[in-house]
Design an enzyme around this catalytic site. Structure first.
Site, PDB file in Angstrom:
ATOM      1  CE1 TYR A  66      -1.734 -74.812 -22.757  1.00 44.42           C
ATOM      2  CE2 TYR A  66      -0.642 -74.021 -24.746  1.00 44.42           C
ATOM      3  CZ  TYR A  66      -1.575 -74.844 -24.132  1.00 44.42           C
ATOM      4  OH  TYR A  66      -2.352 -75.678 -24.879  1.00 44.42           O
ATOM      5  CB  VAL A 103      -3.996 -79.121 -18.156  1.00 45.38           C
ATOM      6  CG1 VAL A 103      -4.128 -80.169 -19.264  1.00 45.38           C
ATOM      7  CG2 VAL A 103      -4.760 -77.851 -18.533  1.00 45.38           C
ATOM      8  CG  HIS A 119      -6.193 -84.004 -22.066  1.00 45.11           C
ATOM      9  ND1 HIS A 119      -7.472 -83.503 -22.198  1.00 45.11           N
ATOM     10  CD2 HIS A 119      -6.186 -85.168 -22.747  1.00 45.11           C
ATOM     11  CE1 HIS A 119      -8.198 -84.348 -22.929  1.00 45.11           C
ATOM     12  NE2 HIS A 119      -7.442 -85.362 -23.256  1.00 45.11           N
ATOM     13  CB  THR A 189     -16.072 -85.145 -18.674  1.00 48.00           C
ATOM     14  OG1 THR A 189     -15.593 -85.141 -20.018  1.00 48.00           O
ATOM     15  CG2 THR A 189     -16.620 -86.511 -18.331  1.00 48.00           C
ATOM     16  CB  SER A 190     -18.963 -82.399 -22.649  1.00 48.33           C
ATOM     17  OG  SER A 190     -17.702 -82.471 -23.284  1.00 48.33           O
ATOM     18  CB  ALA A 232     -18.307 -81.568  -9.328  1.00 47.11           C
TER      19      ALA A 232
HETATM   20  P1  OAD Z   1     -16.185 -79.617 -21.505  1.00 53.06           P
HETATM   21  O1  OAD Z   1     -16.018 -78.135 -21.416  1.00 53.06           O
HETATM   22  O2  OAD Z   1     -16.381 -80.252 -22.827  1.00 53.06           O
HETATM   23  O3  OAD Z   1     -17.406 -80.092 -20.578  1.00 53.06           O
HETATM   24  C1  OAD Z   1     -17.569 -79.619 -19.268  1.00 53.06           C
HETATM   25  C2  OAD Z   1     -18.731 -80.363 -18.649  1.00 53.06           C
HETATM   26  O4  OAD Z   1     -18.836 -79.951 -17.285  1.00 53.06           O
HETATM   27  C3  OAD Z   1     -20.091 -80.100 -19.294  1.00 53.06           C
HETATM   28  O5  OAD Z   1     -20.724 -81.337 -19.556  1.00 53.06           O
HETATM   29  C4  OAD Z   1     -20.849 -79.298 -18.222  1.00 53.06           C
HETATM   30  O6  OAD Z   1     -22.249 -79.627 -18.209  1.00 53.06           O
HETATM   31  C5  OAD Z   1     -20.192 -79.788 -16.961  1.00 53.06           C
HETATM   32  N1  OAD Z   1     -20.232 -78.862 -15.820  1.00 53.06           N
HETATM   33  C6  OAD Z   1     -20.267 -77.494 -15.809  1.00 53.06           C
HETATM   34  N2  OAD Z   1     -20.240 -77.020 -14.558  1.00 53.06           N
HETATM   35  C7  OAD Z   1     -20.190 -78.088 -13.728  1.00 53.06           C
HETATM   36  C8  OAD Z   1     -20.134 -78.270 -12.294  1.00 53.06           C
HETATM   37  N3  OAD Z   1     -20.095 -77.233 -11.467  1.00 53.06           N
HETATM   38  N4  OAD Z   1     -20.077 -79.539 -11.831  1.00 53.06           N
HETATM   39  C9  OAD Z   1     -20.090 -80.608 -12.652  1.00 53.06           C
HETATM   40  N5  OAD Z   1     -20.142 -80.502 -13.998  1.00 53.06           N
HETATM   41  C10 OAD Z   1     -20.189 -79.265 -14.531  1.00 53.06           C
HETATM   42  O7  OAD Z   1     -14.915 -80.212 -20.753  1.00 53.06           O
HETATM   43  P2  OAD Z   1     -14.260 -81.645 -20.828  1.00 53.06           P
HETATM   44  O8  OAD Z   1     -15.282 -82.704 -20.937  1.00 53.06           O
HETATM   45  O9  OAD Z   1     -13.269 -81.691 -19.736  1.00 53.06           O
HETATM   46  O10 OAD Z   1      -8.938 -81.204 -24.360  1.00 53.06           O
HETATM   47  O11 OAD Z   1     -13.481 -81.538 -22.195  1.00 53.06           O
HETATM   48  C11 OAD Z   1     -12.585 -82.541 -22.522  1.00 53.06           C
HETATM   49  C12 OAD Z   1     -11.436 -82.013 -23.309  1.00 53.06           C
HETATM   50  O12 OAD Z   1     -11.896 -81.233 -24.422  1.00 53.06           O
HETATM   51  C13 OAD Z   1     -10.551 -81.022 -22.570  1.00 53.06           C
HETATM   52  O13 OAD Z   1      -9.615 -81.652 -21.748  1.00 53.06           O
HETATM   53  C14 OAD Z   1      -9.871 -80.313 -23.716  1.00 53.06           C
HETATM   54  C15 OAD Z   1     -11.077 -80.084 -24.615  1.00 53.06           C
HETATM   55  O14 OAD Z   1     -10.823 -79.971 -25.943  1.00 53.06           O
HETATM   56  C16 OAD Z   1      -7.653 -80.807 -24.538  1.00 53.06           C
HETATM   57  O15 OAD Z   1      -7.213 -79.757 -24.123  1.00 53.06           O
HETATM   58  C17 OAD Z   1      -6.796 -81.794 -25.262  1.00 53.06           C
END
Ligand code: OAD
Ligand code: ZN
Length: 243
Positions: A66, A103, A119, A189-190, A232
């Site tokens: 971290y 975060v 988170h 976000t995915s 984005a």
């Molecule tokens: P992910 O890594 O699951 O998803 C990232 C998303 O961003 C994907 O859908 C990509 O297609 C998209 N992406 C990539 N580059 C991009 C760009 N330049 N502009 C826009 N979109 C783009 O991340 P999160 O959805 O944030 O949890 O994941 C959610 C949580 O899962 C995280 O906070 C973490 C993880 O486990 C914890 O740490 C508790």
């Protein structure tokens, strides 16, 4: 729904809720959660570092990880997407709400205020004994673990780990904002992780409009009124009428 209609809906909406994920920080050079495992850390799986069990077993290693991520995000800068969301907030005022799963603290550094970090945050720590939350020292001057300024006990990263609950008040505030939103934006976000899916669906169920910005299709795409297939910064600029 066309981009033009989505843009008009966003412009006239008085209540707007936004959910962001790792993708919004990609253009700041911050790797997503799973991409972050490089060099020394590639031997570890995130699940083996970001959990209460890992911290009980080996607090030193978890803190080292971290501290490194804290140093990396401190050196990064908010990108145009963070700035556009801060500008959207200034335009909408009290009707605006931003919930992030990130975060990295970049939304706050870009000026977002009506913000919840679902988170947690890399730049603060939480006392294991009394719960006090305090900012970490400057990354260059920081040797983990930090001690509590109130009671002197060891502090832990102020992050929601696998298997832990999200902060209840933040989650409730987000749920309310998404339910009341005329327009919800889901950016980078995915949508695989709760509460992302849940929040988008609250808006949809209550009759609001849901717009996604993501270069790729996601789990949430089937529930969207409009999907802007771009990074984005460009996607938000297009929606805010500046693209
Ligand atoms: P992910 O890594 O699951 O998803 C990232 C998303 O961003 C994907 O859908 C990509 O297609 C998209 N992406 C990539 N580059 C991009 C760009 N330049 N502009 C826009 N979109 C783009 O991340 P999160 O959805 O944030 O949890 O994941 C959610 C949580 O899962 C995280 O906070 C973490 C993880 O486990 C914890 O740490 C508790
Ligand atoms: Zn304490």
């Amino acid at each position: 729904m066309t981009l033009e209609q989505a843009r008009a809906a966003l412009r006239s909406a008085r209540r707007v809720a936004v959910l962001t994920g790792a993708g919004v920080s990609a253009e700041s050079g911050i790797p997503t959660f799973r991409d972050a495992q490089t060099g020394h850390w590639s031997r570890f799986r995130p699940e083996d570092l970001a959990s209460p069990e890992a911290y009980r077993r080996d607090p030193e290693t978890v803190w080292q990880w971290y501290a490194g991520r804290y140093r990396d995000v401190s050196r990064a800068q908010p990108n145009e997407a963070h700035h556009l969301l801060a500008r959207l907030e200034r335009g909408k005022g009290e009707g605006f709400f931003l919930a992030t799963q990130n975060v990295d603290g970049l939304h706050a550094r870009a000026g977002s205020e009506r913000l919840v970090e679902l988170h947690g945050n890399l730049s603060t720590a939480r006392c294991e004994a009394c719960g006090t939350v305090a900012p970490l020292p400057d990354p260059e001057a920081f040797t983990p673990p930090p001690s509590c300024p109130v009671c002197g006990s060891r502090m832990r990263p102020n992050i929601v780990w696998f298997g832990e609950f999200l902060p209840e008040l933040a989650l409730e505030a987000a749920a309310r904002a998404f339910e009341e939103a005329e327009v919800a934006l889901i950016v980078g976000t995915s949508g695989q992780v709760y509460p992302a899916a849940g929040l988008a669906l609250e808006t949809r169920r209550a009759g609001g409009m849901v717009i996604e910005v993501n270069p790729d299709e996601t789990e949430l795409t089937p529930y969207m009124n409009c999907s802007v297939r771009d990074v984005a910064s460009r996607g938000l600029a297009a929606l805010m009428g500046e693209g």
